[in-house]
Design an enzyme around this catalytic site. Structure first.
Site, PDB file in Angstrom:
ATOM      1  N   ASP A   1      39.092  31.022  31.918  1.00  0.00           N
ATOM      2  CA  ASP A   1      39.443  32.390  32.175  1.00  0.00           C
ATOM      3  C   ASP A   1      40.605  32.881  30.973  1.00  0.00           C
ATOM      4  OD1 ASP A   1      40.389  34.737  33.236  1.00  0.00           O
ATOM      5  OD2 ASP A   1      40.363  34.071  35.039  1.00  0.00           O
TER       6      ASP A   1
ATOM      7  N   LYS B   1      35.128  33.372  30.176  1.00  0.00           N
ATOM      8  CA  LYS B   1      35.385  34.857  30.010  1.00  0.00           C
ATOM      9  C   LYS B   1      35.443  35.088  28.412  1.00  0.00           C
ATOM     10  CE  LYS B   1      36.914  35.925  34.396  1.00  0.00           C
ATOM     11  NZ  LYS B   1      38.055  36.532  35.047  1.00  0.00           N
TER      12      LYS B   1
ATOM     13  N   GLY C   1      38.752  23.447  41.389  1.00  0.00           N
ATOM     14  CA  GLY C   1      37.379  24.030  41.143  1.00  0.00           C
ATOM     15  C   GLY C   1      36.204  23.293  40.623  1.00  0.00           C
TER      16      GLY C   1
ATOM     17  N   ARG D   1      34.930  28.733  48.233  1.00  0.00           N
ATOM     18  CA  ARG D   1      34.420  27.626  47.003  1.00  0.00           C
ATOM     19  C   ARG D   1      32.942  27.050  47.526  1.00  0.00           C
ATOM     20  NH1 ARG D   1      39.113  25.906  44.264  1.00  0.00           N
ATOM     21  NH2 ARG D   1      41.054  26.148  45.338  1.00  0.00           N
TER      22      ARG D   1
ATOM     23  N   VAL E   1      35.839  36.419  40.004  1.00  0.00           N
ATOM     24  CA  VAL E   1      34.548  35.744  40.535  1.00  0.00           C
ATOM     25  C   VAL E   1      34.983  34.645  41.448  1.00  0.00           C
ATOM     26  CG1 VAL E   1      33.030  36.503  38.598  1.00  0.00           C
ATOM     27  CG2 VAL E   1      34.022  34.114  38.133  1.00  0.00           C
TER      28      VAL E   1
ATOM     29  N   GLU F   1      35.119  21.648  33.596  1.00  0.00           N
ATOM     30  CA  GLU F   1      36.064  22.676  34.144  1.00  0.00           C
ATOM     31  C   GLU F   1      34.912  23.493  34.809  1.00  0.00           C
ATOM     32  OE1 GLU F   1      38.362  23.869  35.259  1.00  0.00           O
ATOM     33  OE2 GLU F   1      40.030  23.800  33.938  1.00  0.00           O
TER      34      GLU F   1
HETATM   35  C1  PRP Z   1      41.151  27.897  37.979  1.00  0.00           C
HETATM   36  C2  PRP Z   1      39.984  27.073  37.314  1.00  0.00           C
HETATM   37  C3  PRP Z   1      40.556  26.664  35.988  1.00  0.00           C
HETATM   38  C4  PRP Z   1      41.728  27.700  35.734  1.00  0.00           C
HETATM   39  C5  PRP Z   1      41.028  28.698  34.744  1.00  0.00           C
HETATM   40  O1  PRP Z   1      41.812  26.805  38.436  1.00  0.00           O
HETATM   41  O2  PRP Z   1      39.491  25.989  38.146  1.00  0.00           O
HETATM   42  O3  PRP Z   1      41.167  25.365  36.133  1.00  0.00           O
HETATM   43  O4  PRP Z   1      42.014  28.340  36.863  1.00  0.00           O
HETATM   44  O5  PRP Z   1      42.181  29.532  34.466  1.00  0.00           O
HETATM   45  P1  PRP Z   1      42.924  29.919  33.027  1.00  0.00           P
HETATM   46  O6  PRP Z   1      41.885  29.639  31.942  1.00  0.00           O
HETATM   47  O7  PRP Z   1      43.122  31.291  33.126  1.00  0.00           O
HETATM   48  O8  PRP Z   1      43.819  28.957  32.849  1.00  0.00           O
HETATM   49  P2  PRP Z   1      43.084  27.126  39.767  1.00  0.00           P
HETATM   50  O9  PRP Z   1      44.383  26.922  38.833  1.00  0.00           O
HETATM   51  O10 PRP Z   1      42.855  28.496  40.426  1.00  0.00           O
HETATM   52  O11 PRP Z   1      43.144  25.952  40.593  1.00  0.00           O
HETATM   53  P3  PRP Z   1      41.664  25.598  41.583  1.00  0.00           P
HETATM   54  O12 PRP Z   1      40.829  25.014  40.696  1.00  0.00           O
HETATM   55  O13 PRP Z   1      42.279  24.422  42.449  1.00  0.00           O
HETATM   56  O14 PRP Z   1      41.436  26.888  42.423  1.00  0.00           O
END
Ligand code: PRP
Length: 195
Positions: free
Chosen positions: A118, A146, A59, A180, A168, A114
């Site tokens: 979330d 958030k 991300g 993305r 989002v 990051e």
């Molecule tokens: C997403 C984002 C953060 C994480 C946040 O990554 O990039 O690293 O989730 O979520 P949280 O605060 O609820 O733990 P994801 O695991 O979806 O992987 P990606 O970045 O490869 O999409």
């Protein structure tokens, strides 16, 4: 855009996403302006220091690329890839390291980059993991957070925007690996989730 016009970050052709985008919460220029502000702050805070940016894949790839270009510091970059088990829209807090850092970070100034905090569970895991490696300092930049993630132990020193507790996408964030490459932060039309 005709050939020869300068490309702007806002030029990503959203029509390519059809009717999938419900609303744009933060547009491309707003993101770039906020990243410039945060970069100026980081440039001041780390003046004269060696800083290692740790991007959390996938991300954070967009934030890393833009932030690094706005910093007026000779930074180094490294990446971790993590994946949290869970559904496509909710994390479970059980994090798996898919790719670790290439170098030892003991004694280094580390800034974790990051895209979103979330639930905060991924960051909580990462901070514990990285702190155990003995960095000189360990701080976090998150483009988005958030309200539900506002826990003091998460120590997000540089935050871009707060977003409401809705799913989002864009600017690095995906739904089922798509969206993305949007230049903005957006919500998806309900029909996308049922297709
Ligand atoms: C997403 C984002 C953060 C994480 C946040 O990554 O990039 O690293 O989730 O979520 P949280 O605060 O609820 O733990 P994801 O695991 O979806 O992987 P990606 O970045 O490869 O999409």
């Amino acid at each position: 855009m005709t050939s020869g016009d300068a490309a702007e970050p806002g030029d990503v052709p959203r029509p390519a996403f059809g009717d999938d985008i419900e609303s744009v919460l933060i547009d491309g220029p707003q993101i770039q302006a906020r990243l410039r502000e945060l970069a100026a702050q980081i440039t001041d805070d780390y003046a004269g220091e060696r800083l290692l940016l740790v991007g959390v894949l996938k991300g954070a790839f967009m934030v890393m690329a833009d932030l690094a270009r706005y910093l007026e510091l000779p930074v180094e970059v490294d990446f971790m890839a993590v994946s949290s088990y869970g559904s496509s829209t909710k994390t479970s807090g059980v994090v798996r390291i898919l790719k670790d850092l290439e170098r030892d970070i003991a004694g280094r100034h580390i800034l974790v980059v990051e895209d979103i905090v979330d639930s905060g569970l991924t960051l909580k895991y990462l901070l514990r993991n990285l702190a155990a490696r003995g960095p000189k300092s360990l701080e976090v930049l998150a483009l988005l957070a958030k309200p539900s993630s506002a826990r003091p132990e998460l120590r997000v020193r540089y935050q871009g925007f707060e977003v409401p507790d809705v799913f989002v996408v864009g600017y690095g964030l995906d739904y089922a690996e798509r969206y993305r490459n949007l230049d903005c932060i957006a919500t998806l039309a309900p029909a996308v989730y049922s297709s």
